[in-house]
Motif scaffolding. Structure first.
Motif, PDB file in Angstrom:
ATOM      1  N   TRP A 234      -4.250 -12.469  12.436  1.00 46.35           N
ATOM      2  CA  TRP A 234      -5.508 -11.793  12.121  1.00 46.35           C
ATOM      3  C   TRP A 234      -6.727 -12.663  12.386  1.00 46.35           C
ATOM      4  CZ3 TRP A 234      -5.084  -6.760  11.392  1.00 46.35           C
ATOM      5  CH2 TRP A 234      -3.891  -6.239  10.838  1.00 46.35           C
ATOM      6  N   ASN A 237      -9.936 -11.182  13.618  1.00 46.39           N
ATOM      7  CA  ASN A 237     -10.594 -10.218  12.730  1.00 46.39           C
ATOM      8  C   ASN A 237     -11.568 -10.897  11.767  1.00 46.39           C
ATOM      9  OD1 ASN A 237      -7.912  -8.982  13.592  1.00 46.39           O
ATOM     10  ND2 ASN A 237      -8.927  -7.218  12.695  1.00 46.39           N
ATOM     11  N   ASP A 257     -11.178  -4.696   9.707  1.00 43.86           N
ATOM     12  CA  ASP A 257      -9.823  -4.156   9.638  1.00 43.86           C
ATOM     13  C   ASP A 257      -9.364  -3.771  11.049  1.00 43.86           C
ATOM     14  OD1 ASP A 257     -10.656  -1.550  10.296  1.00 43.86           O
ATOM     15  OD2 ASP A 257     -10.061  -0.672   8.378  1.00 43.86           O
TER      16      ASP A 257
END
Length: 326
Positions: A234, A237, A257
């Motif tokens: 992630w 992000n 997200d």
């Protein structure tokens, strides 16, 4: 324009912000983000929706993820004090010629939808199903250990008008950014629950949802989340932070997200319960306004936001620009 005088006796009483629904493209991927990574608790789940709550919350949900062909934010939910306030709220919005529609919402009592004058979709209710407390079930604490939903921030094409409308229904300004050249508001932070904000407005193409914030116990939880995101796929992000805001004095991190809905991880702001608390004024060009310390916000932070369902945004009326990271 001058700030409006706080309305301490509004036509109906709002307790706090409550919840939001996101249209998402892939429920499994969104579940991996919100549940496995952030640590929100699943309170119900089906093939097309996931209901989530944070660790201190007794209400059934604060975020709803619904599978959709449209990536969008839906109604911003607010809890009112009681059924009488709900009826008074209906009368208020009808008196402003704003649409009122009674809707069925799982796990909520009587609920109606409406919108503000700029088109932000709103939802009001007085009762949501209550769940057993889990704040001392420490085995459930995962990810960033989210405790509760804290606030919404929305792009507004005219922040002065947004502040005036929400002031009328009892939202009080705690801090604000003024453009020195025009005297107009570039941003404002307004609250009902006694924190720095339940609902903030940022000048920009709107209405759009800038972010939804989750309150966490300490800044160290944010550092732990960064380590987790950096090693579980992630890292891209992570959009902005960590840092400390000048406005609100809060420690922050902004992440996206899987569909680009922005989430702020947030803690350490201050209490604003006193009705005669004076708002704090900031100049738009003050570099410590947005970031007391840390890197300046990237351009995406000023331009990217979630579209509201069925609402066409328009350009901001104020052309003033804050400091943007290169």
């Amino acid at each position: 324009m001058a700030l409006p005088t706080p309305n301490l006796y509004p036509p109906f009483n709002i307790v706090r912000l409550s919840h939001v629904e996101f249209g998402v493209s892939d429920l499994a991927k969104s579940r991996a983000f919100y549940v496995d990574t952030l640590g929100l608790q699943v309170t119900d789940e089906s093939s097309d929706a996931i209901y989530l709550r944070a660790m201190e919350e007794r209400g059934h949900h604060c975020i709803v993820l619904r599978k959709s062909d449209k990536i969008e934010a839906r109604d911003l939910g607010f809890k009112v004090f009681g059924e009488e306030d709900l009826d008074k709220a209906v009368q208020f919005f009808e008196s402003k010629d704003l649409p009122v529609e009674w809707v069925e919402r799982p796990y909520q009592s009587r609920t109606f939808r409406t919108r503000d004058p700029h088109g932000i979709p709103l939802e009001f209710y007085s009762k949501m199903d209550r769940l057993p407390p889990i704040h001392q079930k420490y085995a459930l604490y995962k990810g960033v250990k989210p405790l509760r939903i804290d606030h919404f921030n929305c792009f507004s094409p005219n922040v002065d008008q947004s502040v005036a409308f929400y002031n009328e229904i009892g939202f009080r300004v705690t801090e604000y950014t003024e453009d020195a050249e025009t005297g107009r508001l570039w941003a404002a932070w307004t609250h009902r629950k006694g924190g720095v904000h339940d609902l903030a407005f940022t000048n920009g193409r709107g209405p759009r949802l800038h972010h939804t914030a989750l309150w966490v116990p300490t800044p160290l939880n944010i550092i732990d989340l960064l380590d987790l995101m950096a090693t579980t796929g992630w890292v891209s992000n992570i959009e902005r932070g960590p840092g400390r805001h000048g406005i609100s004095n809060a420690f922050f991190l902004y992440i996206l997200d899987p569909d680009g809905h922005r989430i702020e991880i947030y803690c350490s702001d201050y209490q604003t319960v006193d009705p005669d608390l004076e708002p704090i004024k900031w100049d738009l060009k003050d570099p410590q306004r947005q970031t007391l310390w840390g890197a300046p916000a990237p351009r995406s932070w000023f331009e990217h936001g979630s579209l509201f369902a069925g609402i066409a945004p328009r350009d901001a009326e104020l052309a003033a620009q804050p400091i943007i990271a290169p």
